[in-house]
Design an enzyme around this catalytic site. Structure first.
Site, PDB file in Angstrom:
ATOM      1  N   ASP A   8       8.411  12.277  49.836  1.00  0.00           N
ATOM      2  CA  ASP A   8       8.327  11.525  48.585  1.00  0.00           C
ATOM      3  C   ASP A   8       6.933  10.890  48.447  1.00  0.00           C
ATOM      4  O   ASP A   8       6.217  10.720  49.440  1.00  0.00           O
ATOM      5  CB  ASP A   8       9.421  10.447  48.634  1.00  0.00           C
ATOM      6  CG  ASP A   8       9.429   9.548  47.431  1.00  0.00           C
ATOM      7  OD1 ASP A   8       9.094  10.010  46.328  1.00  0.00           O
ATOM      8  OD2 ASP A   8       9.786   8.349  47.613  1.00  0.00           O
ATOM      9  N   ASP A  10       6.092   7.793  45.922  1.00  0.00           N
ATOM     10  CA  ASP A  10       6.125   6.333  45.718  1.00  0.00           C
ATOM     11  C   ASP A  10       6.934   5.637  46.811  1.00  0.00           C
ATOM     12  O   ASP A  10       8.099   5.962  47.043  1.00  0.00           O
ATOM     13  CB  ASP A  10       6.718   6.013  44.346  1.00  0.00           C
ATOM     14  CG  ASP A  10       5.923   6.652  43.227  1.00  0.00           C
ATOM     15  OD1 ASP A  10       4.701   6.803  43.404  1.00  0.00           O
ATOM     16  OD2 ASP A  10       6.517   7.014  42.205  1.00  0.00           O
TER      17      ASP A  10
HETATM   18 MG    MG Z   1      10.024   6.742  46.451  1.00  0.00          MG
END
Ligand code: MG
Length: 176
Positions: A8, A10
């Site tokens: 991922d 963020d």
């Molecule tokens: Mg995230």
């Protein structure tokens, strides 16, 4: 056969928490301390509950995120033994797509476009591992989940937690 990892952006390779806190102080004049938001959701982290979402829709927010400490070195190391993909549910913030792409080109130029997945729902991702900070993504992942420590996930303990990128590399390399 090499195993695959989806990572991922963020809260995992991009430090959204620091950016949120800095922007809140800049725009509201109030300094929020990381320990004050432990266990809070992103839409509850500030006195003005609309702030986080407003920031996420503000041009430049995603383009100027700080890199999570150790992430560049960790991804280079993991790429020696794993097929590494970046997986971001960027469609929630459509204006973030070119910003996230430019951010990756600046900070992770060694990641090929073939290995970048900008998507909606992450449950369709079929890699062996998913490193993510949100239980909403980890809960529906079919492979092995790795939860990257974040203020909003401190009260969830049903996924393997890693607190730093150094810890993540050690854990993932035990599965080689
Ligand atoms: Mg995230």
């Amino acid at each position: 056969m090499r195993k695959s990892i989806a990572i991922d952006m963020d809260g995992v390779i991009a430090d959204t928490e620091t950016q949120f806190i800095n922007w809140y102080e800049r725009d509201y004049g109030i300094k929020i301390h990381p320990q004050d938001i432990l266990g809070f959701k992103e839409d509850e982290m500030f006195p003005d509950k609309t702030a986080a979402r407003k920031f996420a829709f503000t041009p430049g927010f995603f383009r100027t995120l700080p890199v999570m400490p150790g992430a560049v070195e960790a991804l280079k190391k993991l790429m020696e033994n794993f097929d590494v993909y970046i997986a971001s549910a960027a469609m929630e913030f459509p204006q973030s797509l070119p910003e996230k792409h430019a951010w990756l080109q600046e900070h992770f130029p060694f990641i090929s476009w073939h290995n970048i997945i900008f998507c909606g729902d992450k449950s369709i991702i079929g890699t062996d591992f998913l490193v993510d900070d949100h239980v909403k993504n980890l809960d529906f992942f079919k492979g092995k989940s790795v939860m990257f420590h974040a203020f909003h996930n401190v009260n969830f303990n049903h996924h393997q937690r890693v607190k730093t990128w150094e810890d993540a590399v050690i854990l993932l390399e035990t599965h080689l």
